[in-house]
Design a protein around this motif. Sequence first.
Motif, PDB file in Angstrom:
ATOM      1  N   ALA A   1      -2.013  -2.157 -33.044  1.00 37.31           N
ATOM      2  CA  ALA A   1      -0.979  -1.310 -32.443  1.00 37.31           C
ATOM      3  C   ALA A   1      -0.368  -0.388 -33.502  1.00 37.31           C
ATOM      4  O   ALA A   1       0.040   0.730 -33.202  1.00 37.31           O
ATOM      5  CB  ALA A   1       0.118  -2.159 -31.810  1.00 37.31           C
ATOM      6  N   LEU A   2      -0.317  -0.863 -34.744  1.00 33.40           N
ATOM      7  CA  LEU A   2       0.286  -0.052 -35.799  1.00 33.40           C
ATOM      8  C   LEU A   2      -0.757   0.816 -36.496  1.00 33.40           C
ATOM      9  O   LEU A   2      -0.524   1.993 -36.770  1.00 33.40           O
ATOM     10  CB  LEU A   2       0.993  -0.949 -36.826  1.00 33.40           C
ATOM     11  CG  LEU A   2       1.875  -0.207 -37.824  1.00 33.40           C
ATOM     12  CD1 LEU A   2       3.079   0.418 -37.130  1.00 33.40           C
ATOM     13  CD2 LEU A   2       2.362  -1.145 -38.931  1.00 33.40           C
ATOM     14  N   VAL A   3      -1.913   0.221 -36.797  1.00 30.26           N
ATOM     15  CA  VAL A   3      -2.980   0.949 -37.493  1.00 30.26           C
ATOM     16  C   VAL A   3      -4.252   0.781 -36.654  1.00 30.26           C
ATOM     17  O   VAL A   3      -4.962  -0.215 -36.778  1.00 30.26           O
ATOM     18  CB  VAL A   3      -3.186   0.410 -38.929  1.00 30.26           C
ATOM     19  CG1 VAL A   3      -4.218   1.248 -39.665  1.00 30.26           C
ATOM     20  CG2 VAL A   3      -1.867   0.393 -39.706  1.00 30.26           C
ATOM     21  N   SER A   4      -4.525   1.776 -35.819  1.00 33.03           N
ATOM     22  CA  SER A   4      -5.588   1.626 -34.798  1.00 33.03           C
ATOM     23  C   SER A   4      -6.927   1.195 -35.378  1.00 33.03           C
ATOM     24  O   SER A   4      -7.572   0.291 -34.867  1.00 33.03           O
ATOM     25  CB  SER A   4      -5.775   2.954 -34.051  1.00 33.03           C
ATOM     26  OG  SER A   4      -4.545   3.388 -33.565  1.00 33.03           O
ATOM     27  N   GLY A   5      -7.350   1.832 -36.448  1.00 30.49           N
ATOM     28  CA  GLY A   5      -8.699   1.553 -36.959  1.00 30.49           C
ATOM     29  C   GLY A   5      -8.720   0.549 -38.087  1.00 30.49           C
ATOM     30  O   GLY A   5      -9.656   0.537 -38.892  1.00 30.49           O
ATOM     31  N   THR A   6      -7.688  -0.301 -38.193  1.00 37.80           N
ATOM     32  CA  THR A   6      -7.665  -1.241 -39.322  1.00 37.80           C
ATOM     33  C   THR A   6      -8.866  -2.170 -39.295  1.00 37.80           C
ATOM     34  O   THR A   6      -9.342  -2.554 -38.226  1.00 37.80           O
ATOM     35  CB  THR A   6      -6.361  -2.071 -39.347  1.00 37.80           C
ATOM     36  OG1 THR A   6      -6.394  -2.928 -40.489  1.00 37.80           O
ATOM     37  CG2 THR A   6      -6.214  -2.927 -38.095  1.00 37.80           C
ATOM     38  N   ARG A   7      -9.296  -2.531 -40.508  1.00 39.84           N
ATOM     39  CA  ARG A   7     -10.427  -3.443 -40.609  1.00 39.84           C
ATOM     40  C   ARG A   7      -9.954  -4.900 -40.496  1.00 39.84           C
ATOM     41  O   ARG A   7     -10.763  -5.820 -40.466  1.00 39.84           O
ATOM     42  CB  ARG A   7     -11.122  -3.215 -41.959  1.00 39.84           C
ATOM     43  CG  ARG A   7     -12.648  -3.167 -41.836  1.00 39.84           C
ATOM     44  CD  ARG A   7     -13.261  -2.861 -43.196  1.00 39.84           C
ATOM     45  NE  ARG A   7     -13.414  -1.438 -43.424  1.00 39.84           N
ATOM     46  CZ  ARG A   7     -13.229  -0.855 -44.612  1.00 39.84           C
ATOM     47  NH1 ARG A   7     -12.837  -1.561 -45.656  1.00 39.84           N
ATOM     48  NH2 ARG A   7     -13.415   0.425 -44.756  1.00 39.84           N
ATOM     49  N   MET A   8      -8.629  -5.100 -40.495  1.00 40.39           N
ATOM     50  CA  MET A   8      -8.112  -6.473 -40.410  1.00 40.39           C
ATOM     51  C   MET A   8      -8.387  -7.014 -39.007  1.00 40.39           C
ATOM     52  O   MET A   8      -7.769  -6.595 -38.036  1.00 40.39           O
ATOM     53  CB  MET A   8      -6.611  -6.535 -40.720  1.00 40.39           C
ATOM     54  CG  MET A   8      -6.081  -7.969 -40.788  1.00 40.39           C
ATOM     55  SD  MET A   8      -4.542  -8.136 -41.708  1.00 40.39           S
ATOM     56  CE  MET A   8      -3.335  -8.054 -40.398  1.00 40.39           C
TER      57      MET A   8
END
Lengths: 420, 237
Positions: free
Chosen positions: B103-110
């Motif tokens: 929700a905060l970082v759309s493409g995060t790898r986490m």
Amino acid sequence: MILTRRTILRTGLAATGLLYAPMVLGQAKPKVVVIGGGAGGATAARYLAKDSAGALDITLIEANPVYTTCFFSNLYLGGFREFESLQHGYDKVAAGGVSVINDMATAVDRAAKTVTLAGGQVLLYDRLILSPGIDFKDGSVPGWSLDVAEVMPHAYKAGPQTQLLKKMVEEMPQGGTFAMVAPPNPYRCPPGPYERISMVAHVLKQKNPTAKILVLDPKEKYSKQALFEEGWARHYDGMVEWVGPDFGGAAVEVRADTMEVVVEGEAQKVDVCNVIPGQVAGKIAAIAGVTDETGWAPVHPDTMKSKMDENIWVLGDSSAQGDMPKSGFSANSQAKVAAMTIRGELLQSKVFPARYSNTCWSLIAPDDGVKVGASYEPTPEKIASVESFISQTGEDAALRKATYEESLGWYAGITADIFG
Amino acid sequence: MMAGRRVFLAALVFAAAWGIPAVAEDIGDAVRGETVFQRQCSACHQIGPEAVNRAGPRLNGIFGRRAGALADFSYSKAMARMGNDGLTWTLETLDAYVANPKALVSGTRMNYRGLADPQARAALLAYLREWSDRPRDIPEAEPTARKTDHDLDPAILGIKGDPAYGEYLSSECTTCHQRDGSDQGIPSIAAWPAEDFVVAMHAYKQKLRPHPVMQMMAGRLSDEEIAALAAYFSTLD
């Protein structure tokens, strides 16, 4: 014979039972003794006197008849202030209803609730405030001790040491090296050593532009680092070399007889060496037995009362309270909470929630001021930072000038608040 | 949960009745937070002085750091972009990220579904906070406790309109603003008409007026406290 406080003092406090006699007779006012007349102690004494309207007997013990503030002493080094402008007497503190004694406290008897002075006088207290600032930790920098402070000054308690360091900087040979051994955490005034570097650089830029400044630092990071680094590059390009712990900054030895600093086994000759050693609470706090194994005095976060003794408060640099930096602003802020809570205990006045704040201004170059600040609230464990701010890199010149001018206003304001 | 909340309120009323000062709230239970970290995070992240980057970046020093700022870790493009856009890790942003990373970082790898329980997140953040800069040493470091909501004060403390309280509060102002009205670098606020004082303080509180020290000071004053201060300063000659 009616027992008065004076007769009891004259009889030499022979019997402990006598100490309580004045209270029994309802003759004496509750007594508050304050040790240390700086930002913490003088503020507390003045606020106690102001707000108790004569209901308390307040005594301030300070060794120096004229106090020199450590805050703003870097500006004197840089040539931005006269030494005398840092000095403050206690006339107005005394006029405000505080008995000021220029002497050194040498002992505290917590059982008898007495303070002994170097001059032999013994003072009774109902509540004691300790605000003795800092002392230096023995063996913090190998090769350095107070015995060589005339050769390698610390200049971290303002006074003759500050004047000595200024003279040394001004008389440095052309192209020489100024070295600073920066202190480990925690220490008085987190941005202080780096403001000092800025002020020394400012003097050298005018008088000795080929000189070098070497900062040997045991810390990986320090306060306002990005602001100082930006300022040094802008105003003093190439003059300042900072050596952190990865390159030997944490294991420095000094040799006062040969004016050398030894970093990673390599001795280097320098022309001025400013050693700011590791620090502990002012000695009287340890003598009173209110410090712990860290060398600082733990206090309750909502009152500033010592965790070791319910009749003692510890303010400012000497206290271990949590998140507040050791600064004059912090000490002044803590003193007001202490004065309020002591009045609450002795006079049953209202006690409001403790609030604390701090702002540290630093000058990097003429009209280039920066600041950092935070507000604090007590949690059950400590005084905790709840909001902070800092000047930004890349700010325009007008804002930096306004920040510097604001710091001048702050100095005038806080010294009036402390000393009257 | 409800029972817990009621106990908390009861404690506050008790404190008010006895004049015990209110205290700020800790971030969370750091001891529990360590367990949360071990269970939820430690497969990919390390923290502490010896921590190194694994599948995820090391987390010591994360508070106050820009997103995607470690030079020796290869971030997703999305995370690097958020950092460039100004995302900095604070109590608020980390809480949102741990609650729902995408929700905060759309493409995060986490690749983590998120931690829904707010208390578990608070505990985790309290634990993580222990491994970032200490405000005692670096005053600009991120806060270590949650600010008290001072608009609750009048109800909790029953101090509405107390002139003594106004004078006590003013001691924080007089560190910079001189009581005698001297005006040098810092403006005088003595004898300022109460109405103007109130309007100005609310403008700082809402961050409409730009000065950071004043925003901080006004930000923690309740409406009643501002009124009490205004009344006090308007009486100074």
